[in-house]
Design a protein around this motif. Structure first.
Motif: not given
Length: 217
Positions: A57-80
């Motif tokens: 998802a495209l999200k506004k983060v601090a003073d910029g914009w960035a692509f971030r993993t969808a919140d409901d899929l964050a568990f897929l990257l926990q190991a990393e």
């Protein structure tokens, strides 16, 4: 080139920039690279809509914009991500106090925690880039004040410091005692980069962390 074709090209350019960037892109960075005719607000809105419900998802983060993993899929990257900057409980508590009570001195942090804060704990937080030296409190001893950074917002996916959870959310997550007395005050997080009325700037010769922290003991 037709207007529709131009918008498609601008959208592809913006998408490419955001995917390639390791850090959130500020509006000025995006506008500088796009043609003058590009409507940045419209492009961001269209790109956000396109990725809604997808794996990123495209999200506004601090003073910029960035692509971030969808919140409901964050568990897929926990190991990393689990091995990145694993903080001790003392460091997490200290970081939380700085975030909610900034600008905060070491003595103020210790008063809230109820225990002493080691020099190493603050060193770790400074090294992560999530905490910065702000200034010096206008009190005897002129202790250093600490605050959070844009990197803190970026790491925790916050658009602003006011997005930190409130008292009810912290209780619901089990992070605060639910039996706390009614009316317990909750500080309003404020990471204004300008020094407050009771802060002085850091002297030029005190930027080395070891010097500053020694001074704060």
């Amino acid at each position: 080139m037709s207007e529709a074709a131009a918008q498609t090209l601008h959208l592809r350019m913006l998408e490419a920039m955001l995917f390639a960037s390791e850090r959130p892109l500020a509006r000025s960075d995006m506008a500088e690279r796009l043609p003058a005719s590009a409507n940045l607000d419209a492009l961001l809105a269209k790109l956000s809509e396109f990725y809604e419900g997808r794996g990123v998802a495209l999200k506004k983060v601090a003073d910029g914009w960035a692509f971030r993993t969808a919140d409901d899929l964050a568990f897929l990257l926990q190991a990393e991500t689990a091995e990145q900057r694993r903080l001790s409980r003392a460091a997490l508590e200290t970081l939380s106090i700085v975030a909610y009570h900034q600008p905060a001195t070491r003595a103020e942090i210790e008063q809230i925690r109820g225990v002493s804060t080691s020099r190493g704990t603050l060193d770790v937080l400074l090294e992560t880039g999530w905490v910065r030296l702000r200034g010096r409190r206008r009190t005897p001893g002129r202790p250093v004040t600490y605050g959070t950074t844009p990197e803190f917002l970026e790491h925790f996916n916050l658009e602003s410091i006011t997005d930190l959870p409130g008292l009810d959310e912290l209780k619901g997550a089990g992070l605060l005692d639910s039996a706390m007395p009614p009316g317990t005050p909750m500080p309003m997080p404020n990471d204004d980069p300008d020094l407050s009325h009771d802060e002085d700037p850091l002297e030029d010769d005190l930027f080395a962390p070891d010097v500053v922290l020694e001074d704060d003991e």
